[in-house]
Design an enzyme around this catalytic site. Structure first.
Site, mmCIF file in Angstrom:
data_model
loop_
_atom_site.group_PDB
_atom_site.id
_atom_site.type_symbol
_atom_site.label_atom_id
_atom_site.label_comp_id
_atom_site.label_asym_id
_atom_site.label_seq_id
_atom_site.Cartn_x
_atom_site.Cartn_y
_atom_site.Cartn_z
ATOM 1 N N GLU A 159 6.601 -85.219 99.991
ATOM 2 C CA GLU A 159 5.947 -86.390 100.582
ATOM 3 C C GLU A 159 6.747 -87.692 100.560
ATOM 4 O OE1 GLU A 159 2.095 -86.889 98.854
ATOM 5 O OE2 GLU A 159 1.294 -85.162 99.903
ATOM 6 N N GLU A 373 -0.242 -78.188 100.522
ATOM 7 C CA GLU A 373 -1.344 -78.785 99.752
ATOM 8 C C GLU A 373 -2.515 -79.025 100.678
ATOM 9 O OE1 GLU A 373 -0.663 -82.408 97.495
ATOM 10 O OE2 GLU A 373 1.298 -81.661 96.824
#
Ligand code: BGP
Length: 466
Positions: A159, A373
């Site tokens: 991320e 995720e």
């Protein structure tokens, strides 16, 4: 509709959020250690004590049909100062974890950087400092060389946008700077160059296995059907999604991306210039990614906004308290009819489908996608050893059904990792925001399977959604 036979159902974790032992066994500091101490709200210790409990967690994986585990290597467990001296205890720890994975039949998917730059490098600017790119690459090379017999699936970063936005715009991650778009953009760009260098090193080293990057991709939609809101939506999308996707799959920024980024940076008295050598490296690596990891939790509805910057991070679970208004970019709105978690994350599973299809169309060289995720932060209630987390099951089921639709529509999605495998520490929310399939009693470190764990086992084993 069924998932393909080789589709992986896994559980995700990250070193700092589960290992505990943050300053033990030779591990070097990360910026979070002092930052959390100063904040005084919660600490990265003991987290879920994965450092000692990993055999139990991996046994639970086996018992509950979880075939893959996402873990991250803590850079500062290997290199306590980020560079130089190696901590053999840390190196050995991950060997033990990977061997246990093998024993339990659980495939490790390993991230090299999950929000935890060593403090010594964070102090000299983290990824704002161009020098960190080579230090990160050396650390990555060390891991490829050391663990290539045990690890077949690598991710360079977890991320890029959330690191940048939380460090330099929201201010919820150290160094807790607010509203600095130029810093966020530079830090993202440098991480993308570092990603590219690591991919090239991996391919040049001819290591077995595959490599890619994980992006958090939140789909942006206009709040109102008008030109101003469309433009605001574009701004947010370019800043949060398109900038890193261009870097990953094109190895350069399109004119549209650059025009918007330069305008946003200029509005904040900055400039954005790209080093040509770095661009060459990005271009080479763009063809070599084996897959993309998508972390997806929510989407946003954006309205035009030209007022002063005004962001409030809901880190307590008091529903309705969050605000995100970024000058010249846009304002995130709640939308009637769209549910939210207690932390104001909008539950919009179609956004995941839209994002997967957008990647398929806009970046046809993506090769494969893992949903690395997805999950629901929830204040689980522990009643006599049982945890009924039906809202989490509903959340995961809806997202899985949109993934099935994307596969049906031709997208190559190869796996799904629920965040999180067991309850873990949440960076800016502490311990009451739980995500796990397994409940962790943080005092005793005993694990209790939640209702979702049994439900997930059935999906993983049958590959069928109920
Ligand atoms: C992702 C991170 C994870 C995890 C998750 C949930 O952005 O990769 O590390 O924390 O979000 O977020 P939070 O813990 O803030 O609810």
């Amino acid at each position: 509709m069924k998932f393909p036979d080789n589709f992986v159902f896994g559980g995700a974790t990250a070193a700092y959020q589960c290992e505990g032992s943050t300053l033990k066994y030779g591990k070097g500091k990360v910026a979070w250690d002092d930052y959390l101490k100063k904040e005084g709200r919660f600490s990265g210790d003991p987290a879920s004590d994965f450092y000692h409990q990993y055999p139990i967690d991996l046994k639970l994986c086996r018992d509950y049909g979880i075939k893959g585990i996402r873990i991250s290597i803590a850079w500062s467990r290997i290199f306590p100062n980020g560079v130089g001296q190696i901590n053999q205890e840390g190196v050995d720890f991950y060997h033990r974890v990977f061997q246990e994975c093998k024993k339990q039949g659980v495939e490790p998917y390993v991230t090299l950087h999950h929000f935890d730059t060593p403090d010594a490098l964070h102090k000299i600017g983290d990824f704002l400092n161009h020098e960190i790119i080579d230090q990160y690459t050396n650390y990555a090379k060390f891991c490829f060389q050391e663990y290539h017999d045990e690890v077949k699936y690598w991710f360079t970063f977890n991320e890029v946008w959330p690191i940048a936005v939380n460090q330099y715009i929201v201010g919820s991650f150290p160094p807790a700077i607010k509203y600095d778009i130029p810093k966020a953009v530079y830090s993202m760009h440098h991480m993308m160059v570092a990603h590219a260098k690591a991919v090239l090193a991996f391919k040049e080293g001819k290591y077995p296995g595959q490599i890619g990057i994980i992006h958090s991709l939140e789909t942006k939609y206009p709040y109102n059907d008008n030109e101003a809101d469309y433009q605001a939506t574009k701004n947010e999308d370019v800043l949060a999604n398109q900038f890193v996707l261009d870097a990953t799959f094109l190895g350069e920024y399109t004119d549209e991306t650059l025009t918007i980024i330069k305008r946003l940076v200029a509005l904040n008295n900055g400039t954005f210039r790209v080093d040509l050598e770095d661009l060459e490296i990005m271009k080479k690596a763009a063809k070599l990614n084996d897959y993309l990891g998508i972390n997806y939790y929510q989407s946003h509805f954006i309205q035009a906004y030209d007022g002063e910057n005004d962001i409030f991070h809901n880190g307590t679970g008091d529903k309705g308290t969050s605000r995100f208004r970024l000058k010249g970019v846009g304002e995130r709105m709640f939308k009637e009819g769209i549910e939210r978690t207690d932390w104001d994350w909008l539950i919009y599973p179609q956004g995941l489908y839209d994002m997967i299809m957008r990647i398929k169309n806009q970046y046809p060289n993506y090769k494969a996608i893992y949903i690395t995720e997805n999950g629901m932060g929830y204040k689980d209630e522990f009643v006599g050893g049982k945890i009924d987390d039906t809202p989490r099951i509903d959340y995961i089921r809806k997202h899985l059904s949109w993934i099935l639709k994307a596969i049906d529509d031709g997208a190559d999605v190869k796996g799904y990792f629920v965040w999180s495998l067991m309850d873990v520490f949440s960076w800016s929310n502490g311990y009451n925001k739980r995500y796990g399939l397994f409940y962790v009693d943080y005092d005793s470190q005993v694990r209790y399977p939640k209702k979702s764990a049994s439900w997930f086992k059935q999906i993983s084993e049958t590959k069928e959604l109920d």
